[in-house]
Scaffold this motif. Structure first.
Motif, PDB file in Angstrom:
ATOM      1  N   ASP A 143       0.849  -1.197   0.000  1.00 50.89           N
ATOM      2  CA  ASP A 143       0.000   0.000   0.000  1.00 50.89           C
ATOM      3  C   ASP A 143       0.878   1.238   0.000  1.00 50.89           C
ATOM      4  O   ASP A 143       2.015   1.243   0.454  1.00 50.89           O
ATOM      5  CB  ASP A 143      -0.932  -0.003   1.206  1.00 50.89           C
ATOM      6  CG  ASP A 143      -0.190  -0.115   2.518  1.00 50.89           C
ATOM      7  OD1 ASP A 143       0.908  -0.686   2.502  1.00 50.89           O
ATOM      8  OD2 ASP A 143      -0.711   0.367   3.540  1.00 50.89           O
ATOM      9  N   GLU A 168      -5.801  -6.296   5.591  1.00 52.32           N
ATOM     10  CA  GLU A 168      -6.921  -6.547   4.704  1.00 52.32           C
ATOM     11  C   GLU A 168      -7.596  -5.267   4.213  1.00 52.32           C
ATOM     12  O   GLU A 168      -8.299  -5.281   3.200  1.00 52.32           O
ATOM     13  CB  GLU A 168      -7.960  -7.429   5.407  1.00 52.32           C
ATOM     14  CG  GLU A 168      -8.645  -6.791   6.622  1.00 52.32           C
ATOM     15  CD  GLU A 168      -7.820  -6.891   7.885  1.00 52.32           C
ATOM     16  OE1 GLU A 168      -8.296  -6.445   8.944  1.00 52.32           O
ATOM     17  OE2 GLU A 168      -6.675  -7.418   7.805  1.00 52.32           O
ATOM     18  N   GLU A 169      -7.373  -4.149   4.883  1.00 59.05           N
ATOM     19  CA  GLU A 169      -8.072  -2.931   4.473  1.00 59.05           C
ATOM     20  C   GLU A 169      -7.432  -1.713   5.131  1.00 59.05           C
ATOM     21  O   GLU A 169      -6.581  -1.828   6.016  1.00 59.05           O
ATOM     22  CB  GLU A 169      -9.557  -3.006   4.861  1.00 59.05           C
ATOM     23  CG  GLU A 169      -9.786  -3.056   6.351  1.00 59.05           C
ATOM     24  CD  GLU A 169     -11.258  -3.020   6.723  1.00 59.05           C
ATOM     25  OE1 GLU A 169     -12.074  -2.753   5.838  1.00 59.05           O
ATOM     26  OE2 GLU A 169     -11.569  -3.222   7.912  1.00 59.05           O
ATOM     27  N   LYS A 170      -7.869  -0.554   4.676  1.00 60.85           N
ATOM     28  CA  LYS A 170      -7.540   0.702   5.343  1.00 60.85           C
ATOM     29  C   LYS A 170      -8.843   1.311   5.843  1.00 60.85           C
ATOM     30  O   LYS A 170      -9.860   1.257   5.173  1.00 60.85           O
ATOM     31  CB  LYS A 170      -6.847   1.669   4.378  1.00 60.85           C
ATOM     32  CG  LYS A 170      -5.481   1.238   3.945  1.00 60.85           C
ATOM     33  CD  LYS A 170      -4.878   2.276   3.012  1.00 60.85           C
ATOM     34  CE  LYS A 170      -5.712   2.356   1.728  1.00 60.85           C
ATOM     35  NZ  LYS A 170      -5.177   3.391   0.813  1.00 60.85           N
ATOM     36  N   LYS A 171      -8.790   1.881   7.043  1.00 60.88           N
ATOM     37  CA  LYS A 171      -9.997   2.451   7.611  1.00 60.88           C
ATOM     38  C   LYS A 171      -9.719   3.866   8.072  1.00 60.88           C
ATOM     39  O   LYS A 171      -8.779   4.101   8.834  1.00 60.88           O
ATOM     40  CB  LYS A 171     -10.486   1.604   8.785  1.00 60.88           C
ATOM     41  CG  LYS A 171     -11.795   2.102   9.365  1.00 60.88           C
ATOM     42  CD  LYS A 171     -12.312   1.167  10.441  1.00 60.88           C
ATOM     43  CE  LYS A 171     -13.647   1.674  10.971  1.00 60.88           C
ATOM     44  NZ  LYS A 171     -14.186   0.773  12.027  1.00 60.88           N
TER      45      LYS A 171
END
Length: 822
Positions: A143, A168-171
């Motif tokens: 990322d 698994e993700e960006k928040k």
């Protein structure tokens, strides 16, 4: 001095609340902001705002505040924190005493990035102007920080955001949302701060490998970027933070704490790395190499890791009491900290401060119980311990009852503390030997064992763990008073009077192997009386448990042997005996009609004598009544081989009681007895005749009215009423009957009872029956004979001769072993 002491420790302020002042009080702790508003501190606020509250050295309360805590006032390089303490003796916080403490600390210069690992939160603060986003910047992760720009552009002007990078993700969270989730965000003129509780959702557990080690060190880590809009610019900073979770081992009584030097989440984007400084200490105080050596600490700075080795029990730490599965033990506590500074080509200088409270595993500690009893003062004196200062005795269990320490004195238990110079303590228990809870047991001769059996309950502070210590000590004391006895005989009985001692409360009286109980005594016509201090026993001369030792014309020697046995083990404890000579006339009756009744006894020297095989000279004359030790013959003087002699005044009859062993005609037992009758006897009788009219009985006719009542007590004052029937009684309970002649009320009449019997039903003629009175007398075959009670004149009883009262023991009808019911 005073109830609160402050210390400046780098970028932390510590305020210590004295246990001597605040102990046993309910506390409310608040932080005062620059507007004078008090913010009451709880766990959530503390971890969000940069405050830590913990205990140190058993009971002291320690408050720590970060330089960038929520309500600190920061001016140039000086930060100021003000706290308010409310203390009360009651949980409702009434009648509180309020204490204010304000302290200022200087800290600087600030490093471009500073990381703090506290016990309840992680904190990172960075300079606002670095690092800037660079085009084609190579990241350590796929990322790219630039991916946060669309999120930043979508935000409102001047509103901070934070973006968490997870595999698994960006928040992205707005400041208000992040604050509601428990994160702490702050900014000063020069710095941006992010504070994360260890309970935060976005925390990842990352394992950092160590060179040549199979298992790495686990870190709590958060990868995040924090940014905001300012006019036409977007300022973004990397706010990654990581703190070690483990890394502590215990080997050979040594604590080994290992911290990796290269921590992946903190080194993202850096290609060069250089150590600048490694310092360590205890309780946030840095220690020099000389100080460490004096305490036998070892600090190693290797290529990949920093290691501290601390001997368990070394200076700087302390022991605290711990409880595991109800067992008393200790743990060693030491509050270490490590400051590691390094330079890299991304941040420049980074300062990483790690505060690590290390608690060794539980180690059980056996408690010494010392018996210092004072025999001359008759006082049990027991010392229990030693204990650490964080232990308090709260109650004692005495004979199954739990009592608080202040109430124990009412049971004879005095308890107090002994404090030693090193801070440890012991508890002393003093109890008189004569206290009811002290068990006394006869040991031997004049010795008694006095046993103290008490359970002590303790609580630890401030963790409120509880444990118990059973205390059992025995002291042998020469205070035994054994029972003594005196004996005497009258014409027909042997008497023993035993004076009780202080050791025989549970000893039982035995004659041979026969336990002498009140029921047995009544059955065999003994007398047994026990008033607690004296035991009196009377036994008839002719009884199966009496021993007969010899027989002479002067009398027969009889003895009674009584043994007191232990009520539990039945071991012999004490023997008593009484021997007397009884007149031979007790054994023989020469009746005027020529009938002779003689009782012979078995002597102790002839163990195999069978009394049923005793005979007279005529071996056909055998005993009419046989017991184990006696045989009774009843015969006429003209039978059974009885010889007769005469002289001028008397006629003498002689016979022998003989015992032959089977197949032997020589007697092994011979008892000669004599009956003498006077041949002539003159008696002077004076007779005077008077002419009295002959007695006469005039026949008459009339009716008698009788009543039969059952009374509740021997006083015959309260009869059972009709509604109270049927009356329920247990076997051997007494029934009190009264028969009254109601009519006619003639003082010349007297009521006499002839026969009275019991049946198993309401019908007086039903079977079976059992006679209670026979011809006006008690039934001689009753195990518990009917007892008559005297009737005296009273307000209710005008004619005592019109009433008869008697007492019957409750019984039931049985056939074999089967209870008969109607």
């Amino acid at each position: 001095t005073g109830p609160m002491i402050s210390e400046c420790l780098g970028n932390l302020l510590r305020i210590t609340l004295s246990a001597e002042y605040f102990e046993d009080k309910y506390l409310s702790l608040s932080v005062i902001d620059q507007s004078g508003i008090a913010w009451e501190l709880d766990e959530a606020m503390a971890s969000q705002c940069g405050y830590t509250v913990t205990y140190s050295n058993w009971r002291n309360i320690e408050f720590r505040a970060s330089a960038l805590s929520c309500h600190s006032r920061l001016e140039k390089d000086v930060f100021t924190v003000t706290i308010q303490i409310k203390a009360s003796h009651t949980s409702d916080m009434k009648n509180t005493a309020t204490h204010l403490k304000s302290a200022s600390c200087r800290y600087g210069p600030w490093s471009p990035r500073e990381l703090v690992c506290e016990s309840n939160y992680m904190e990172v603060s960075v300079r606002r102007e670095v690092p800037q986003t660079v085009k084609d910047f190579i990241q350590d992760e796929p990322d790219d920080w630039t991916l946060t720009f669309p999120e930043a552009k979508a935000g409102e002007a001047s509103v901070w955001q934070i973006v968490f990078h997870q595999p698994e993700e960006k928040k992205a969270l707005l400041v208000s949302d992040a604050w509601s989730a428990g994160y702490g965000l702050n900014t000063t003129d020069t710095r941006v701060l992010l504070r994360i509780p260890y309970t935060a959702v976005q925390i990842q557990l990352v394992e950092v490998d160590l060179f040549l080690q199979a298992q790495g060190i686990t870190f709590s880590a958060v990868r995040s970027s924090t940014f905001y809009k300012q006019r036409w610019m977007i300022l973004m900073v990397d706010t990654a933070v990581a703190c070690p979770v483990d890394g502590v081992d215990y080997t050979n009584k040594t604590i080994i704490w290992t911290v990796p030097k290269y921590i992946q989440p903190l080194s993202a984007g850096a290609t060069s790395f250089k150590d600048v400084l490694v310092e360590a200490g205890v309780d946030l105080h840095k220690l020099s190499a000389k100080e460490m050596a004096s305490r036998k600490y070892v600090l190693s700075n290797d290529l990949n890791a920093i290691t501290m080795k601390i001997p368990i029990g070394a200076e700087g730490g302390y022991y605290k009491t711990s409880v595991s599965s109800g067992q008393h033990g200790t743990k060693y506590i030491i509050n270490l900290f490590l400051e590691h500074q390094w330079e890299d080509n991304k941040w420049g200088l980074t300062k990483h401060t790690i505060i690590k409270e290390i608690e060794t595993p539980f180690e059980q500690v056996e408690l010494a119980i010392t018996n210092n009893s004072n025999l001359s003062a008759r006082l049990m004196n027991v010392t229990v311990g030693t204990f650490l200062p964080d232990v308090e005795l709260v109650n004692l269990t005495i004979d199954g009852a739990t009592v608080a320490v202040p109430e124990a004195v009412q049971h004879g238990y005095l308890t107090y503390e002994i404090r030693y110079a090193n801070g440890s303590k012991a508890y002393v228990i003093k109890v008189p030997f004569d206290a009811p809870s002290i068990k006394k047991e006869y040991v031997r001769a004049d010795m008694r064992a006095h046993t103290l059996n008490v359970t002590l309950a303790f609580i630890t502070h401030p963790t409120s763990e509880t444990f118990t210590v059973p205390v059992t000590t025995v002291s042998a004391v020469k205070d035994a008073v054994l029972p003594s006895a005196r004996g005497f005989c009258d014409g027909r009985n042997l008497h023993l009077i035993i004076t009780r001692g202080n050791v025989d409360q549970n000893w039982l009286p035995f004659i041979s192997d026969w336990h002498l109980t009140p029921e047995a005594a009544q059955k065999y016509n003994y007398s047994l009386r026990d008033n607690g201090t004296h035991l009196a026993i009377s036994v008839p001369f002719l009884f199966s448990h009496v021993n007969y030792e010899d027989f002479h014309t002067s009398g027969i020697k009889a003895s009674l042997h009584l043994t007191l046995k232990d009520g539990i083990t039945l071991a012999n404890r004490r023997d008593f005996s009484i021997s007397c000579r009884f007149s031979p006339s007790e054994l023989i009756q020469c009746l005027p009609n020529g009938t002779v009744i003689i009782t012979t006894v078995k002597l102790v020297g002839i163990a195999d004598l069978d009394t049923s095989l005793l005979v007279l000279r005529d071996r056909q004359c055998k005993p009419s009544l046989v017991t184990e030790k006696t045989a009774t013959f009843k015969f006429n003087v003209n039978t059974c081989g009885t010889s007769r002699k005469f002289n001028s005044t008397t006629m003498t009859y002689e016979n022998d009681v003989l015992y032959f062993r089977p197949g032997n005609d020589t007697p092994v037992y011979q008892l000669k007895f004599v009956c003498s009758y006077a041949i002539k006897q003159t008696v002077d009788i004076r007779y005077e005749s008077k002419k009295n009219p002959p007695p006469s009985i005039k026949p008459g006719f009339g009716s008698l009215a009788l009543s039969l009542k059952l009374f509740k007590e021997k006083s015959y004052s309260d009869p059972y009423q009709e509604l109270e029937y049927p009356v329920v009684k247990y076997l051997r309970e007494s029934l009190y009957f009264e028969v009254e002649l109601l009519q006619p009320k003639d003082a010349r009449l007297e009521l006499n009872l002839d026969d009275c019997w019991a049946t198993n039903s309401r019908s007086q003629d039903s079977l079976p029956q059992w006679p209670i009175l026979i011809n006006g007398c008690e039934n001689s075959e009753d195990s518990y004979r009917t007892v008559f009670h005297e009737v005296n004149y009273s307000i209710r009883v005008k004619f005592p001769q019109h009433l008869k009262r008697f007492e019957v023991r409750m019984f039931t009808f049985v056939q074999g072993t089967t209870l008969l019911q109607e």
